[in-house]
Design an enzyme around this catalytic site. Structure first.
Site, PDB file in Angstrom:
ATOM      1  N   ALA A 272      27.161  32.131 -41.102  1.00 32.07           N
ATOM      2  CA  ALA A 272      26.689  31.856 -42.466  1.00 32.07           C
ATOM      3  C   ALA A 272      26.194  33.109 -43.184  1.00 32.07           C
ATOM      4  O   ALA A 272      26.155  33.135 -44.429  1.00 32.07           O
ATOM      5  CB  ALA A 272      25.586  30.795 -42.427  1.00 32.07           C
TER       6      ALA A 272
ATOM      7  N   GLU B 194      36.954  41.118 -40.600  1.00 29.62           N
ATOM      8  CA  GLU B 194      36.146  39.900 -40.720  1.00 29.62           C
ATOM      9  C   GLU B 194      36.958  38.729 -40.172  1.00 29.62           C
ATOM     10  O   GLU B 194      38.141  38.582 -40.524  1.00 29.62           O
ATOM     11  CB  GLU B 194      35.826  39.678 -42.204  1.00 29.62           C
ATOM     12  CG  GLU B 194      35.034  38.421 -42.497  1.00 29.62           C
ATOM     13  CD  GLU B 194      34.885  38.185 -44.012  1.00 29.62           C
ATOM     14  OE1 GLU B 194      35.491  38.930 -44.815  1.00 29.62           O
ATOM     15  OE2 GLU B 194      34.169  37.240 -44.374  1.00 29.62           O
TER      16      GLU B 194
ATOM     17  N   ASN C 274      32.409  38.200 -36.915  1.00 27.32           N
ATOM     18  CA  ASN C 274      32.310  36.852 -37.491  1.00 27.32           C
ATOM     19  C   ASN C 274      30.827  36.675 -37.819  1.00 27.32           C
ATOM     20  O   ASN C 274      30.023  36.382 -36.934  1.00 27.32           O
ATOM     21  CB  ASN C 274      32.783  35.783 -36.506  1.00 27.32           C
ATOM     22  CG  ASN C 274      32.705  34.386 -37.126  1.00 27.32           C
ATOM     23  OD1 ASN C 274      32.037  34.175 -38.138  1.00 27.32           O
ATOM     24  ND2 ASN C 274      33.384  33.438 -36.507  1.00 27.32           N
TER      25      ASN C 274
ATOM     26  N   LEU D 214      36.716  31.307 -37.773  1.00 27.25           N
ATOM     27  CA  LEU D 214      37.519  30.290 -37.090  1.00 27.25           C
ATOM     28  C   LEU D 214      38.076  29.304 -38.100  1.00 27.25           C
ATOM     29  O   LEU D 214      39.251  28.948 -38.071  1.00 27.25           O
ATOM     30  CB  LEU D 214      36.644  29.565 -36.063  1.00 27.25           C
ATOM     31  CG  LEU D 214      36.235  30.426 -34.870  1.00 27.25           C
ATOM     32  CD1 LEU D 214      34.970  29.886 -34.227  1.00 27.25           C
ATOM     33  CD2 LEU D 214      37.366  30.501 -33.856  1.00 27.25           C
ATOM     34  N   SER D 215      37.213  28.837 -38.991  1.00 32.92           N
ATOM     35  CA  SER D 215      37.630  27.904 -40.043  1.00 32.92           C
ATOM     36  C   SER D 215      38.103  28.707 -41.258  1.00 32.92           C
ATOM     37  O   SER D 215      38.006  29.937 -41.268  1.00 32.92           O
ATOM     38  CB  SER D 215      36.454  27.002 -40.426  1.00 32.92           C
ATOM     39  OG  SER D 215      35.436  27.763 -41.065  1.00 32.92           O
TER      40      SER D 215
ATOM     41  N   ARG E 171      30.589  28.392 -49.425  1.00 35.18           N
ATOM     42  CA  ARG E 171      31.262  29.231 -48.419  1.00 35.18           C
ATOM     43  C   ARG E 171      32.391  30.060 -49.029  1.00 35.18           C
ATOM     44  O   ARG E 171      33.064  30.824 -48.336  1.00 35.18           O
ATOM     45  CB  ARG E 171      31.861  28.361 -47.303  1.00 35.18           C
ATOM     46  CG  ARG E 171      30.844  27.623 -46.469  1.00 35.18           C
ATOM     47  CD  ARG E 171      31.531  26.914 -45.313  1.00 35.18           C
ATOM     48  NE  ARG E 171      30.722  25.814 -44.832  1.00 35.18           N
ATOM     49  CZ  ARG E 171      29.812  25.913 -43.862  1.00 35.18           C
ATOM     50  NH1 ARG E 171      29.603  27.072 -43.257  1.00 35.18           N
ATOM     51  NH2 ARG E 171      29.111  24.868 -43.483  1.00 35.18           N
TER      52      ARG E 171
ATOM     53  N   TYR F 244      35.383  23.965 -35.523  1.00 40.61           N
ATOM     54  CA  TYR F 244      35.405  25.292 -34.896  1.00 40.61           C
ATOM     55  C   TYR F 244      36.182  25.348 -33.585  1.00 40.61           C
ATOM     56  O   TYR F 244      36.320  26.422 -32.999  1.00 40.61           O
ATOM     57  CB  TYR F 244      33.969  25.773 -34.680  1.00 40.61           C
ATOM     58  CG  TYR F 244      33.199  25.915 -35.986  1.00 40.61           C
ATOM     59  CD1 TYR F 244      33.613  26.838 -36.945  1.00 40.61           C
ATOM     60  CD2 TYR F 244      32.088  25.131 -36.260  1.00 40.61           C
ATOM     61  CE1 TYR F 244      32.935  26.960 -38.150  1.00 40.61           C
ATOM     62  CE2 TYR F 244      31.397  25.248 -37.465  1.00 40.61           C
ATOM     63  CZ  TYR F 244      31.830  26.163 -38.404  1.00 40.61           C
ATOM     64  OH  TYR F 244      31.166  26.295 -39.599  1.00 40.61           O
TER      65      TYR F 244
ATOM     66  N   ARG G  36      36.427  24.826 -47.705  1.00 44.68           N
ATOM     67  CA  ARG G  36      35.213  24.073 -47.402  1.00 44.68           C
ATOM     68  C   ARG G  36      34.265  24.073 -48.607  1.00 44.68           C
ATOM     69  O   ARG G  36      34.701  24.265 -49.735  1.00 44.68           O
ATOM     70  CB  ARG G  36      34.588  24.656 -46.122  1.00 44.68           C
ATOM     71  CG  ARG G  36      35.574  24.593 -44.937  1.00 44.68           C
ATOM     72  CD  ARG G  36      35.004  25.179 -43.674  1.00 44.68           C
ATOM     73  NE  ARG G  36      33.833  24.425 -43.231  1.00 44.68           N
ATOM     74  CZ  ARG G  36      32.958  24.870 -42.330  1.00 44.68           C
ATOM     75  NH1 ARG G  36      33.145  26.065 -41.776  1.00 44.68           N
ATOM     76  NH2 ARG G  36      31.929  24.138 -41.980  1.00 44.68           N
TER      77      ARG G  36
END
Ligand code: DQA
Length: 153
Positions: A83, A104, A80, A107-108, A117, A29, A113
């Site tokens: 989760a 929306e 953001n 950062l990642s 996600r 992050y 991932r």
């Protein structure tokens, strides 16, 4: 809205665990803190002559309430959701009842991932999603909103 017609108020929302930014998994992050990101967005928004309100919460209920409040008080939302992105139908429904543009931000890049996600229940409500650019994503979100509002004229 009590604001002058062209002065837009933007609401920047952050979901759970994002108050830990800076020290939370910096390899994913980055090292900027939540305050750093808020300051970046505030600077970008104020350059456009707009104003910023911001909130972070670990509670779904708080975020839902903030989105309800935005219906009357904010011209756009940058969110953001952390989760909650991946499973909060309550935040989805609150955003669905919101009448302005939503951006929306992650950062990642969640799609690179874990597979859980890869789903965003927020994305279908957003005019755009910015993910994977780290801290720069927040400035890109404001630029996206600026383009969006220009294209509305
Ligand atoms: C995040 C990505 C989410 O999957 C994660 O749960 C977060 C942060 C991001 O900014 O990359 O908390 O939204």
């Amino acid at each position: 809205m009590a604001l002058e017609k062209n002065v837009k108020s933007v609401l920047l929302l952050h979901g759970p665990n994002l108050q830990l930014l800076g020290s939370r998994e910096p390899e994913i992050y980055g090292t900027a803190t939540l305050l750093d990101h808020v300051a970046t967005v505030r600077t970008a928004v104020e350059k456009l002559g707009w104003v910023l309100a911001d909130a972070q919460s670990n509670s779904e209920a708080d975020l839902v309430a903030a989105i309800h409040d935005a219906r009357q008080n904010h011209a756009a939302i940058i969110i953001n959701p952390g989760a909650f992105t991946h499973y909060s139908w309550a935040i989805h429904d609150a955003l669905s009842a919101y009448n302005g543009p939503i951006v929306e931000v992650h950062l990642s890049q969640p799609l690179r991932r874990e597979s859980w996600r890869h789903v965003s229940v927020i994305a279908p409500l957003a005019i755009g999603t910015i993910a994977g650019f780290g801290a720069a994503g927040y400035e890109l979100a404001v630029a996206g909103l600026s383009h969006y509002f220009q294209s509305q004229h």
